[in-house]
Every structure is written in structure tokens, then in C-alpha cells.
Design an enzyme around this catalytic site. Structure first.
Site, PDB file in Angstrom:
ATOM      1  N   GLY A  91       0.831  -1.193   0.000  1.00  0.00           N
ATOM      2  CA  GLY A  91       0.000   0.000   0.000  1.00  0.00           C
ATOM      3  C   GLY A  91       0.868   1.247   0.000  1.00  0.00           C
ATOM      4  CB  CYS A 118       5.411  -4.079   0.723  1.00  0.00           C
ATOM      5  SG  CYS A 118       6.322  -2.526   0.572  1.00  0.00           S
ATOM      6  CD  GLU A 211       3.339  -8.230  -5.358  1.00  0.00           C
ATOM      7  OE1 GLU A 211       3.037  -7.051  -5.087  1.00  0.00           O
ATOM      8  OE2 GLU A 211       4.016  -8.957  -4.596  1.00  0.00           O
ATOM      9  CG  ASP A 267     -14.550  -9.226 -21.394  1.00  0.00           C
ATOM     10  OD1 ASP A 267     -13.633 -10.058 -21.492  1.00  0.00           O
ATOM     11  OD2 ASP A 267     -14.352  -8.033 -21.126  1.00  0.00           O
ATOM     12  CE  LYS A 412     -10.181  -9.105 -22.346  1.00  0.00           C
ATOM     13  NZ  LYS A 412     -11.434  -8.381 -22.616  1.00  0.00           N
TER      14      LYS A 412
END
Length: 556
Positions: A91, A118, A211, A267, A412
């Protein structure tokens, strides 16, 4: 060893996303319980990190379902999701600042492992009594960490490994505090990775970002947490999602009729295919031809859904109406407003004017998880205010349908995998995103039939050449833009004064940031030569080398 599919990721900067750090009411979690029932779930608490969605994707790529929640989610909320583990994201704040986001301390008492990343590590350690202070040396970018403990979180790592740092604060713990076990350190950060085991509390923390792809062993670290520490068993598979979604749709719909708005994009196409698998002839698809489509788009939609899937497809031809609305309009926002208003009118006319559709109760939309999060309607809510998606919450209220969003939990890339499982053709599953207002926002200035014709042919050439070069899947979005700029050229022995075409190609993981694609010069030369020679009215081609930010992917 569990394997993940790693793709290029943006670097985390933990900059604020705006004022939307308060999550949606926690009651929204209850509505989501059905989506997590029967699945191993890891809950990710999002403190406003730009890479929170990336954490969720990395977890899913490892075969474990993940859900983002906001900092105000209570212990009861999270426990109701039956998590196997909890991850606290990074953050932009400092934990010691007034008003810095925090979470229910009881999350550390649920008896499931917690991994802080973090800011998340700093917050968890602060809750456990450690002190967090401004670091004497801020760390941004690549850093080498020395691994000191390889028993669990850092299992399989060598003596030192490269990681991506993005912090100006550090956790400090008294050497006498034996609860805090140091797993890794850098030259300036003595607690780069820690473990705290204290009764029911099993807390791990990393000061870096596992990540992102800039941490080469990041996937291994996350998988160690998921499988060795949380005991997950890699059960999140798209084939299983199909069966669960089919059952959910059938339970919701019963024998009612469902209308699905098709756009030609991935989509809505996957949504239609999934609904057809679930309810068959109860589904009717409506495709609005607004005259702002890509080359061959209408034909592809009709061929795929009417001929291949045998779905009841109704096409509303309204190109003249949309063009009339756009006459004399140059402002991009006004274009979008007029196109949106006309779309609603055409869609309402196509459904209300048909006796079989007048009694339809449900409208299906291809809303994805990032759409829900960014629009502030999701469980996290921390990114609210970034943008309002046209297909999240607005249209159904205006035309009187109840909403079905079967892809609401997917990213997606997961929607594309689902499309493959459902048998959609590859050219549709892997088609690049296309803006809702269509070519109107790629035709800068006033939109006319003549300019749309030029743009459509330019765009077709760009896509055709990139595909022929084997680079279509390597790019995330590639297209042509027609600029309201005329320049002098020479063709044969004559002078020309014609339009300029810009070519845009980007690579991105989440479309929130993007880098321009380094297409080969030979390919760009072929594209330029073909456009200038084949599209009468264009005599100059330029290549856009702007990244997002500061530029946007679309020009308008």
C-alpha cells in the site's frame, strides 16, 4: 514443485489511486459466499496497492482461488469465506501515519497462515508489537537478499536471491523478542523476510514484492506459502468453474428467458457461450451494429453464434443513427455520452419490439473482476473511483432487467481460458480489447462515414501484418488511429494533402499500466507501405511510443 505461468508485470510503485480507499460495505461479502463455496480460497486484503490484483492473479495461476477484500472486512466476514490463508497487500501509506489503512487484528487470530507483503508485513508486525520506522536507506528497485532460513517460506532458494523492493519504512524488532524469526535480510534491511509463530498466530512477512516478475523466485515464494504453509491442493481449474457456473445460472434463472448483449469482444462472447451451455434455447443474444465496428466484426459474430453455436441472435442495424448523433462532435466525452445514450435506445427497441423478448427478466453482461473492483462494486472497494465501467451497475437499472454476470469472478486471462474450454474459436478468444464506443474514439475529431472507412482499412492492415509476423499474441492491444491532421506528400509525380494514421501497439498485464511494443522495424515498414499504397486518403504513418502512464492506451 507447482508451476505458474509468468508474464511481464509492471513494477509496483504503491502510489495512491485517488480518494477511493474506503471499501464497499462489508455486507457485500455475504453475497459473494456462493462464489467461494466448495473452493479452497485465499483472501487478499487490499490496502490500495497497485499490484493487489496481480497478487490475486498469481495465486490463481498456482491453482488456488483468490478473493480481494477491503481493509474494513471484519473477522466474521473473512471467516465466512473459509480461507486457507490470508495475504495482506502492499500500500502507499506508512503504518504510523494518522488515518493509514488498517484491518481487524482478529484476522491474525483465525488460525490460518497470514502473509504480509511490504505494507502488509509492516502492519502485521506492528499489530504483533514490533516497531515500524522510517528506513535509514529507502529501497526501490532490484535488491539482493541473503536467505537465512529455508525451512518453509523460502524453501528451495539459494543463499542469495534478487527481489524487487519498493519501501521507505522498515520493521525493527528487539533481539530479545524471540517470536520474530529472521528469514532473509539485505545490506540495509535486516528484516527483509520474517516469521512469527505465536499460539494460533502464524504470520509471515516479506518486505519485497514476490508477485512481480522482477522478483525471479517470487512464484516459488508464493507457492511455498500456498502449498507448504497453507496446505492448499491446487483445485482451481477452469473446467471445474464451467460446471459450477452452469449450476449457479440454472438455479438463478429457472425457466426465465435471458438476453445477452453481444459486442464482438471476448467478455460478452464467453458469457454468451457459457449461458448457452447452461440454459440453451432460453438465451437470446442481441448485437447492436453501431457502424463503428472493426472490419468483418459483424460477420464474425453472426458466423460464430448463429451458425456455429446455433444461438438465437438478433442484430439491430443502427449505424446511420449513431453517425447522425456524432455529426459535428469532436469532444471524446461527448462522443461517449451520445453513443451510450443511443445504444440504450437501440437496445431497448430491439428487445421491446419483439414479442418473444418483452417478457425477458434477465440481462447477461460480460463483467470481469477488475471491472467490479475498479468501479467500487467489489469486495475490496479500495480502488473505487479509478473509472466507472459502462457494464457495471448502470445499464440494467435503465432498461429494467435483473443482472447476470457469470464472469464476475474472473480476470481477463481466465475468461480467455474459459472461452477455450467452451469451444469458442481462437480468433475470438484471443481478440484484442475494443473500446465500447468503437472506432469513434480512434477517429480523432469529428466522425464521418468517409473517415471511418479509411480507419477501418488501416486498422485491418495493421492487425493483418502483426498477425502474419506471429506477434499478435505477443502484444496486448494493437490498432490504428486516424488523426485529424493532413500533411503534404508526393505520390507519383503529384502532390497529395491527406490524413495521417498512427499505429499503436502495447504490452500490458492488467491494462492499468502499459508499455509500447518494440515491433520490428521491418514490420513497421511493411505496415506503413501497405497503408500508404492501399488506403487512398492516407499519406503518412507514425508509430506511437508512449507508455501508460502518462499516456492512455486509447487516444481518446
Amino acid at each position: 514443485m507447482h508451476h505458474t505461468t509468468s508474464t511481464a508485470a509492471g513494477t509496483p510503485s504503491d502510489t495512491k489511486n485517488g480518494p477511493g480507499h474506503d471499501p464497499a460495505p462489508s455486507g457485500g461479502l455475504g453475497a459473494h459466499l456462493g462464489a467461494t463455496a466448495g473452493r479452497e480460497t485465499v483472501v487478499i486484503v487490499d490496502f490500495g496497492s497497485q499490484t493487489a490484483q496481480l497478487i490475486a492473479r498469481r495465486v490463481r495461476e498456482s491453482g488456488v482461488f483468490s478473493v480481494l477484500v477491503g481493509p474494513r472486512a471484519t473477522v466474521k466476514d473473512v471467516a465466512g469465506l473459509r480461507p486457507k490463508g490470508i495475504i495482506l497487500s502492499g500500500g502507499p501509506s506508512s503504518v504510523y501515519e494518522a488515518g493509514a489503512p488498517t484491518c481487524d487484528p482478529g484476522l491474525l487470530e483465525l488460525g490460518v497462515p497470514v502473509l504480509g507483503i511490504c505494507y502488509g508485513m509492516q502492519l502485521a508486525c506492528q499489530m504483533l508489537g514490533a516497531q515500524v520506522t522510517r528506513a535509514s536507506h529507502r529501497e526501490y528497485g532490484r535488491a539482493s537478499v541473503t536467505v537465512r532460513d529455508t525451512t518453509d517460506l523460502l524453501a528451495g532458494l539459494s543463499g542469495s536471491t534478487m527481489v524487487w523492493m519498493s519501501h521507505g519504512d522498515q520493521v525493527s524488532a528487539s533481539p530479545a523478542d524471540g517470536r520474530v524469526q529472521v528469514l532473509a535480510a539485505t545490506a540495509t534491511c535486516p528484516l527483509a523476510a520474517v516469521r512469527v509463530v505465536d499460539g494460533r498466530r502464524r504470520v509471515y512477512g516479506v518486505q519485497f514484492h514476490p508477485e512481480v516478475t522482477h522478483t525471479p523466485d517470487g512464484a516459488q515464494i508464493l507457492e511455498n506459502f500456498l502449498f507448504a504453509i497453507c496446505g492448499c491442493s491446487e483445485t482451481w481449474r477452469m473446467a471445474d468453474f464451467v460446471g459450477q457456473s452452469v449450476e449457479r445460472v440454472r438455479a438463478q434463472v429457472g425457466r426465465e428467458r435471458v438476453i445477452c448483449g453481444l459486442s464482438g469482444g471476448v467478455d460478452s462472447a464467453v458469457t454468451a457461450a457459457l449461458l448457452h451451455r447452461a440454459i440453451g434455447d432460453q438465451l437470446t443474444c442481441v448485437f447492436v451494429d453501431n457502424g463503428l465496428l472493426r472490419e468483418g466484426e459483424r460477420e464474425m459474430v453472426e458466423s460464430t453464434f448463429r451458425d456455429h453455436f446455433r444461438i438465437d441472435l438478433r442484430v439491430a442495424s443502427a449505424g446511420d443513427q449513431f453517425l447522425a448523433d456524432l455529426r459535428g462532435v469532436e469532444d471524446p466525452q461527448e462522443k461517449r455520452r451520445r453513443i451510450g445514450s443511443r445504444f440504450i435506445e437501440v437496445f431497448k427497441g430491439a428487445t421491446a419490439g419483439n414479442a418473444a423478448l418483452r417478457g425477458a427478466r434477465y440481462l447477461a453482461q460480460g463483467t470481469l473482476y477488475p471491472d467490479v473492483i475498479e468501479s467500487g462494486h467489489g469486495l475490496a472497494g479500495v480502488s473505487a473511483g479509478i473509472k466507472l465501467h459502462h457494464n457495471v451497475g448502470g445499464l440494467p437499472a435503465e432498461i429494467g432487467f435483473e443482472l447476470i454476470e457469470p464472469l464476475r469472478d474472473l480476470f481477463k486471462d481466465e475468461a480467455r481460458k474459459l472461452g477455450e474450454v467452451l469451444g469458442l474459436p481462437e480468433r475470438m478468444v484471443w481478440r484484442h480489447p475494443f473500446p465500447g464506443p468503437g472506432l469513434a474514439v480512434r477517429c480523432l475529431g469529428e466522425v464521418t462515414a468517409e473517415k471511418l472507412s479509411l480507419l477501418r482499412r488501416c486498422d485491418h492492415i495493421v492487425v493483418e501484418e502483426v498477425t502474419a509476423a506471429g506477434l499478435y499474441r505477443a502484444t496486448s492491444q494493437v490498432f490504428a488511429v486516424l488523426l485529424p491532421v493532413r500533411s503534404v506528400g508526393v505520390m507519383g509525380d503529384g502532390r497529395t494533402y491527406e490524413y495521417t494514421c498512427a499505429v499503436r501497439a502495447v504490452t500490458t498485464e492488467d491494462f492499468m499500466s502499459a508499455d509500447w511494443s518494440r515491433l520490428p522495424h521491418e514490420l513497421l515498414a511493411r505496415v506503413s507501405s501497405r497503408i500508404i499504397n492501399e488506403v487512398r486518403g492516407v499519406n503518412r504513418v507514425v508509430y506511437d511510443i508512449s507508455s501508460k502512464p502518462p499516456a492512455t492506451i486509447e487516444w481518446e
